[in-house]
Scaffold this motif. Structure first.
Motif, PDB file in Angstrom:
ATOM      1  N   ALA A 332      61.833  52.526-110.246  1.00  0.00           N
ATOM      2  CA  ALA A 332      61.171  52.091-109.019  1.00  0.00           C
ATOM      3  C   ALA A 332      59.669  51.772-109.770  1.00  0.00           C
ATOM      4  O   ALA A 332      58.915  52.383-110.726  1.00  0.00           O
ATOM      5  CB  ALA A 332      60.972  52.789-107.884  1.00  0.00           C
ATOM      6  N   ASP A 333      58.975  50.721-109.251  1.00  0.00           N
ATOM      7  CA  ASP A 333      57.525  50.228-109.576  1.00  0.00           C
ATOM      8  C   ASP A 333      56.574  51.108-109.630  1.00  0.00           C
ATOM      9  O   ASP A 333      55.707  51.235-110.398  1.00  0.00           O
ATOM     10  CB  ASP A 333      57.295  48.989-109.280  1.00  0.00           C
ATOM     11  CG  ASP A 333      57.949  47.668-109.795  1.00  0.00           C
ATOM     12  OD1 ASP A 333      58.922  47.903-110.591  1.00  0.00           O
ATOM     13  OD2 ASP A 333      57.740  46.347-109.310  1.00  0.00           O
ATOM     14  N   GLN A 334      56.835  52.077-108.449  1.00  0.00           N
ATOM     15  CA  GLN A 334      55.780  52.891-108.123  1.00  0.00           C
ATOM     16  C   GLN A 334      55.498  53.902-109.261  1.00  0.00           C
ATOM     17  O   GLN A 334      54.357  54.445-109.345  1.00  0.00           O
ATOM     18  CB  GLN A 334      56.217  53.697-106.649  1.00  0.00           C
ATOM     19  CG  GLN A 334      57.332  54.510-107.179  1.00  0.00           C
ATOM     20  CD  GLN A 334      57.866  55.103-105.527  1.00  0.00           C
ATOM     21  OE1 GLN A 334      57.936  54.365-104.656  1.00  0.00           O
ATOM     22  NE2 GLN A 334      58.266  56.185-105.424  1.00  0.00           N
ATOM     23  N   TYR A 335      56.414  54.300-110.067  1.00  0.00           N
ATOM     24  CA  TYR A 335      56.114  55.294-111.358  1.00  0.00           C
ATOM     25  C   TYR A 335      55.169  54.574-112.017  1.00  0.00           C
ATOM     26  O   TYR A 335      54.112  55.148-112.763  1.00  0.00           O
ATOM     27  CB  TYR A 335      57.302  55.487-111.863  1.00  0.00           C
ATOM     28  CG  TYR A 335      58.400  56.367-111.285  1.00  0.00           C
ATOM     29  CD1 TYR A 335      58.470  57.729-111.018  1.00  0.00           C
ATOM     30  CD2 TYR A 335      59.619  55.587-110.535  1.00  0.00           C
ATOM     31  CE1 TYR A 335      59.246  58.513-110.394  1.00  0.00           C
ATOM     32  CE2 TYR A 335      60.388  56.519-109.593  1.00  0.00           C
ATOM     33  CZ  TYR A 335      60.005  57.752-109.609  1.00  0.00           C
ATOM     34  OH  TYR A 335      60.873  58.703-109.040  1.00  0.00           O
ATOM     35  N   CYS A 336      55.298  53.203-112.459  1.00  0.00           N
ATOM     36  CA  CYS A 336      54.492  52.638-113.374  1.00  0.00           C
ATOM     37  C   CYS A 336      53.076  52.511-112.703  1.00  0.00           C
ATOM     38  O   CYS A 336      51.884  52.614-113.579  1.00  0.00           O
ATOM     39  CB  CYS A 336      54.851  51.257-113.888  1.00  0.00           C
ATOM     40  SG  CYS A 336      56.060  51.405-114.900  1.00  0.00           S
ATOM     41  N   HIS A 337      52.667  52.359-111.658  1.00  0.00           N
ATOM     42  CA  HIS A 337      51.434  52.202-110.864  1.00  0.00           C
ATOM     43  C   HIS A 337      50.738  53.485-110.800  1.00  0.00           C
ATOM     44  O   HIS A 337      49.553  53.513-110.484  1.00  0.00           O
ATOM     45  CB  HIS A 337      51.751  51.654-109.211  1.00  0.00           C
ATOM     46  CG  HIS A 337      52.149  50.169-109.095  1.00  0.00           C
ATOM     47  ND1 HIS A 337      51.517  49.302-109.726  1.00  0.00           N
ATOM     48  CD2 HIS A 337      53.488  49.611-108.491  1.00  0.00           C
ATOM     49  CE1 HIS A 337      52.201  48.095-109.723  1.00  0.00           C
ATOM     50  NE2 HIS A 337      53.246  48.434-108.738  1.00  0.00           N
TER      51      HIS A 337
END
Length: 667
Positions: A332-337
């Protein structure tokens, strides 16, 4: 005839060409004196970085310029953990050879500043250090924390690219010739929070792949480790002694001193490490830590998505997906954010399928988005209610990609069509303020002036703004009363109530607990009581009671009409007592006594009635009675006191029991 004329520049150019020609010819002549280089030798090691050499022969009867041997590195792959240290292997090879008539178990002595390429070893359990060989085998590291290697007894510089003579270095992230962008520096400090219910606590979690870890504990407490491998295997290490050892194939260097502990791990860590502290003393401890944490989630640009039209011209986009470098999968994108250093690549847009559509005689069938209607866009649903009313929760919403046609009709489409703009977050934190907690105030004076009594304190439920509220857990509430002893002995009968009795702390503490927190349901919210209307004697207090509701979307409080709230309305007026007025005797009416202390039974008297056995039986046979003996006792000394001292206590009822029930013998 016109003659050629050389300028100064031309003369210099000619001289330069002649010199260059001579230099090239001399190098060619020098190299021609050597035979061709031979093949490379077998590597000195099978792993861990070794050396190989190549030889050439001088063909001249004179001395040839240059070297007849050249080296290169080889076998630059990590050795398995069980292989051990290369220098240690060379020392242990002498275990079977007697030194001065005695056999020893030899251990390596590393990082010799004077001669790092000699084989110096130390006999286990002794201070004996011996140079067992003038030089170590080729490929042995000069120093434990360096790639430089010993070749023919000399320390040769080796870069992180494993090339001899290379000055290329690893960055702090462990990337050869990197720019430090694949990791982040983490530093901080932990201070112990002593608690009777906690024996240990977590200092910091250090993830897999971290490097250059250093922790320093100052104080009486003790560090220990918990690890978890990528396969989920958990283990624990107590760090009981000073030394260097392996934990999950990660090298640990631990030093234990009387007042501090130092933990170092060069990394990269091969498991997730959790550093914990075990409380061992009454004094506080602090732990300073620093390490480089790998950025294991990175953006990866995708290929172009399919074209939006099969003919007549359309568009296609790229996107970016968050990629987990450990598991090699998209997450999920939240890991990179999570990493501020991670900047999501902007999508690329290009035209595609520009050939005209045959059915429309060369005209475009699909209207271009940029001329006739807007591009697809993200739409969201409202946020859900927060998962927690305080202490930090989350709320979520749904995000979908929609498209609007020429008539204004909106319909859902594939997500890739909206990837030209960032997708809105689907979760967000909420109610991140601290939950209400109990706050205990100062203890009241003891309720007696001599002997044993009680003291009370006010315990309030305080919110994150410092306001008196409700919502604290009754299970964690500190106690509001405790026994107290005044060391002054009591010499005279105790009065009905002590003259020195102070304000009713216990009653005040109970009433302060009546505060109610505003909720999303209309409820009565009483404000604080006013001060007593009199400065002595019995007066009255008033307070304002409102009907209020919490508006969840704005986290604000709104006043409602009184009839909107259900249930009994709290009282808005009550009696209060401010102590005796000057000149008055400290005597209390039953109403004042009830006002001051209510039904409080904890104000025990120093003297009280107790049963002390029975009288003799009134008859020796045929049935008689015994009467219970009641005496006035001092409850501290257990001595019999004058009955007048127990006059304030109710005398227990008379107790009788049958005795001598055997029939009398006939006369």
């Amino acid at each position: 005839m016109e003659r050629c004329r050389w300028t100064t520049a031309g003369t210099l150019l000619l001289a330069s060409l002649i010199l260059s020609s001579r230099t090239a010819r001399s190098e060619e002549d020098r190299d021609s004196l050597w035979d061709a280089w031979g093949s490379w030798s077998e590597c000195s090691r099978t792993c861990g970085g070794g050396a190989s050499y190549s030889l050439r022969r001088c063909l001249s009867s004179k001395t040839c310029e240059g070297r007849n041997i050249r080296y290169r590195t080889c076998s630059n792959v990590d050795c398995p953990p069980e292989a051990g240290d290369f220098r240690a292997q060379q020392c242990s090879a002498h275990n079977d050879v007697k030194y001065q008539g005695q056999l020893y178990e030899w251990l390596p002595v590393s990082n010799d500043p004077d001669n790092p390429c000699s084989l110096k070893c130390q006999a286990r359990g002794t201070a004996l250090v011996v140079e067992l060989a003038p030089k170590v085998l080729d490929g042995t590291r000069c120093y434990t924390e360096s790639l430089d290697m010993c070749i023919s007894g000399l320390c040769q510089i080796v870069g992180c690219d494993h090339q001899l003579g290379s000055a290329v270095k690893e960055d702090n992230c462990g990337v050869c010739n990197g720019d430090g962008s694949t990791c982040r520096l983490v530093r901080g400090q932990y201070k112990s929070q002593l608690s009777a219910s906690k024996l240990d606590d977590t200092v910091v979690a250090i993830p897999y792949g971290s490097r250059q870890v250093r922790l320093v504990l100052k104080g009486p407490d003790h560090l220990y480790l918990e690890t978890k491998t990528l396969q989920g295997v958990k283990s624990e290490n107590s760090l009981s002694t000073t030394g260097s050892f392996l934990v999950e194939n990660s090298s640990i260097d631990f030093q234990k001193f009387p007042d501090k502990e130092i933990l170092r791990m060069s990394g990269p860590l091969t498991a997730d490490f959790t550093i914990k502290i075990h409380y061992a003393g009454a004094a506080d401890s602090s732990v300073q830590f620093i390490f480089y944490q790998p950025i294991i989630h990175r953006w990866r640009e995708t290929d172009f998505f399919p074209c939006s039209a099969s003919c007549g011209g359309g568009y296609q986009l790229t996107s970016a997906e968050c990629f987990d470098l450990r598991s090699n999968r998209v997450v999920a994108d939240q890991y990179c954010h999570y990493y501020p250093e991670n900047i999501k690549p902007k999508p690329k847009l290009q035209e595609c399928n520009l050939d005209p559509c045959p059915a429309s005689d060369g005209y475009k069938q699909i209207m271009p988005y940029d001329l006739y209607h807007p591009l697809p866009r993200w739409e969201s649903t409202p946020w859900t209610a927060c998962s927690s009313s305080c202490g930090g929760g989350i709320q979520s919403r749904s995000i979908s990609c929609v498209e609007e046609d020429i008539q204004g009709h909106i319909s859902p489409v594939e997500e890739w069509k909206c990837m030209y703009t960032p997708k809105m977050p689907v979760v967000q934190p909420c109610n991140i303020f601290d939950c209400p907690k109990w706050l205990a105030q100062e203890w009241s004076p003891c309720t007696v002036t001599c002997g044993q009594g009680l003291r009370y304190r006010v315990v309030l439920c305080i919110d994150h703004r410092g306001m008196h509220t409700g919502g604290c857990s009754p299970k964690t509430k500190p106690h509001i009363k405790e026994e107290c002893i005044v060391p002054t002995p009591c010499y005279k009968p105790k009065e009905k109530l002590p003259v020195e009795a102070k304000l009713p702390w216990y009653k005040q503490a109970q009433e302060l607990e009546e505060g109610t927190a505003v909720s999303e349901e209309p409820s009565f919210i009483p404000e604080a009581w006013s001060t007593c209307s009199v400065t002595c004697g019995v007066g009255s207090q008033v307070r304002l009671v409102k009907c209020q509701v919490l508006l969840s979307f704005s986290q604000s409080v709104a006043d409602l009409p009184i009839d909107e709230c259900e249930g009994p309305k709290p009282v808005s007026q009550r009696a209060c007592y401010s102590g005796p007025c000057s000149g008055e005797a400290a005597e209390y009416t039953p109403e004042e006594t009830q006002l001051l202390y209510g039904s409080l039974q904890e104000l025990d008297e120093l003297y009280d009635w107790e049963y002390e056995g029975f009288t003799e039986c009134s008859e020796s046979c045929g049935g008689g009675v015994q009467e219970a003996v009641v005496t006035c006792l001092n409850k501290q000394t257990r001595e019999i006191a004058d009955e007048t001292l127990c006059v304030s206590s109710r005398r227990p009822p008379q107790l009788l029991k049958a005795c001598s029930l055997d029939p009398c013998p006939p006369r």
